[in-house]
Design a protein around this motif. Sequence first.
Motif, PDB file in Angstrom:
ATOM      1  N   ALA A 135       0.839  -1.203   0.000  1.00 36.13           N
ATOM      2  CA  ALA A 135       0.000   0.000   0.000  1.00 36.13           C
ATOM      3  C   ALA A 135       0.874   1.252   0.000  1.00 36.13           C
ATOM      4  O   ALA A 135       0.591   2.221  -0.706  1.00 36.13           O
ATOM      5  N   ARG A 136       1.944   1.208   0.774  1.00 34.76           N
ATOM      6  CA  ARG A 136       2.847   2.355   0.828  1.00 34.76           C
ATOM      7  C   ARG A 136       3.548   2.577  -0.514  1.00 34.76           C
ATOM      8  O   ARG A 136       3.701   3.717  -0.963  1.00 34.76           O
ATOM      9  N   ALA A 137       3.945   1.506  -1.163  1.00 35.59           N
ATOM     10  CA  ALA A 137       4.582   1.632  -2.484  1.00 35.59           C
ATOM     11  C   ALA A 137       3.607   2.240  -3.494  1.00 35.59           C
ATOM     12  O   ALA A 137       3.995   3.102  -4.292  1.00 35.59           O
ATOM     13  N   ALA A 138       2.361   1.815  -3.450  1.00 33.72           N
ATOM     14  CA  ALA A 138       1.351   2.377  -4.353  1.00 33.72           C
ATOM     15  C   ALA A 138       1.124   3.855  -4.047  1.00 33.72           C
ATOM     16  O   ALA A 138       1.036   4.684  -4.965  1.00 33.72           O
ATOM     17  N   ALA A 139       1.064   4.194  -2.773  1.00 36.07           N
ATOM     18  CA  ALA A 139       0.871   5.596  -2.385  1.00 36.07           C
ATOM     19  C   ALA A 139       2.061   6.446  -2.795  1.00 36.07           C
ATOM     20  O   ALA A 139       1.888   7.591  -3.231  1.00 36.07           O
ATOM     21  N   ARG A 140       3.249   5.895  -2.679  1.00 33.17           N
ATOM     22  CA  ARG A 140       4.449   6.644  -3.090  1.00 33.17           C
ATOM     23  C   ARG A 140       4.452   6.909  -4.593  1.00 33.17           C
ATOM     24  O   ARG A 140       5.006   7.907  -5.045  1.00 33.17           O
ATOM     25  N   ALA A 141       3.832   6.036  -5.348  1.00 29.13           N
ATOM     26  CA  ALA A 141       3.734   6.257  -6.793  1.00 29.13           C
ATOM     27  C   ALA A 141       2.782   7.411  -7.107  1.00 29.13           C
ATOM     28  O   ALA A 141       2.851   7.987  -8.199  1.00 29.13           O
ATOM     29  N   LEU A 142       1.909   7.736  -6.162  1.00 30.96           N
ATOM     30  CA  LEU A 142       0.919   8.792  -6.385  1.00 30.96           C
ATOM     31  C   LEU A 142       1.316  10.141  -5.800  1.00 30.96           C
ATOM     32  O   LEU A 142       0.706  11.159  -6.106  1.00 30.96           O
ATOM     33  N   THR A 143       2.330  10.152  -4.958  1.00 33.04           N
ATOM     34  CA  THR A 143       2.720  11.395  -4.297  1.00 33.04           C
ATOM     35  C   THR A 143       4.239  11.478  -4.191  1.00 33.04           C
ATOM     36  O   THR A 143       4.926  10.465  -4.213  1.00 33.04           O
ATOM     37  N   ARG A 144       4.738  12.661  -4.053  1.00 34.60           N
ATOM     38  CA  ARG A 144       6.188  12.856  -3.945  1.00 34.60           C
ATOM     39  C   ARG A 144       6.678  12.812  -2.503  1.00 34.60           C
ATOM     40  O   ARG A 144       7.863  12.708  -2.253  1.00 34.60           O
ATOM     41  N   LEU A 166      -1.858   8.722   3.264  1.00 28.28           N
ATOM     42  CA  LEU A 166      -2.767   8.011   2.363  1.00 28.28           C
ATOM     43  C   LEU A 166      -2.989   6.576   2.823  1.00 28.28           C
ATOM     44  O   LEU A 166      -4.126   6.080   2.831  1.00 28.28           O
ATOM     45  N   VAL A 167      -1.921   5.907   3.204  1.00 25.24           N
ATOM     46  CA  VAL A 167      -2.022   4.518   3.660  1.00 25.24           C
ATOM     47  C   VAL A 167      -2.831   4.444   4.944  1.00 25.24           C
ATOM     48  O   VAL A 167      -3.734   3.608   5.076  1.00 25.24           O
ATOM     49  N   SER A 168      -2.555   5.330   5.871  1.00 29.37           N
ATOM     50  CA  SER A 168      -3.300   5.337   7.130  1.00 29.37           C
ATOM     51  C   SER A 168      -4.783   5.574   6.883  1.00 29.37           C
ATOM     52  O   SER A 168      -5.637   4.894   7.458  1.00 29.37           O
ATOM     53  N   GLU A 169      -5.092   6.525   6.032  1.00 33.12           N
ATOM     54  CA  GLU A 169      -6.492   6.826   5.724  1.00 33.12           C
ATOM     55  C   GLU A 169      -7.168   5.652   5.021  1.00 33.12           C
ATOM     56  O   GLU A 169      -8.314   5.316   5.318  1.00 33.12           O
ATOM     57  N   ALA A 170      -6.465   5.022   4.104  1.00 37.91           N
ATOM     58  CA  ALA A 170      -7.041   3.880   3.386  1.00 37.91           C
ATOM     59  C   ALA A 170      -7.364   2.734   4.340  1.00 37.91           C
ATOM     60  O   ALA A 170      -8.464   2.167   4.295  1.00 37.91           O
ATOM     61  N   PHE A 171      -6.435   2.409   5.218  1.00 34.80           N
ATOM     62  CA  PHE A 171      -6.686   1.323   6.167  1.00 34.80           C
ATOM     63  C   PHE A 171      -7.780   1.706   7.168  1.00 34.80           C
ATOM     64  O   PHE A 171      -8.584   0.863   7.561  1.00 34.80           O
ATOM     65  N   ALA A 172      -7.829   2.966   7.562  1.00 33.96           N
ATOM     66  CA  ALA A 172      -8.896   3.415   8.468  1.00 33.96           C
ATOM     67  C   ALA A 172     -10.254   3.288   7.802  1.00 33.96           C
ATOM     68  O   ALA A 172     -11.226   2.845   8.430  1.00 33.96           O
TER      69      ALA A 172
END
Length: 66
Positions: A38-47, A55-61
């Motif tokens: 999830a973190r790798a995917a989020a890193r692809a979307l943000t700098r 993003l990861v925290s919000e997604a899991f929440a």
Amino acid sequence: MATTMAVHEQSDAELIVGARKGDSDAFGELYKRHHDAARAAARALTRSRSDADDLVSEAFARVLRA
């Protein structure tokens, strides 16, 4: 609740069923297994690493609330 050993041995599908029933150990195991992806995917979307973590925290929440 499942024992810690049993949680580690369960498939994702079994953990999802447990998490839906409110088993926090099952949800925690799913988080451990999928946090890095999830973190790798989020890193692809943000700098920003902090934005990716948010993003990861919000997604899991949101998954937990659903």
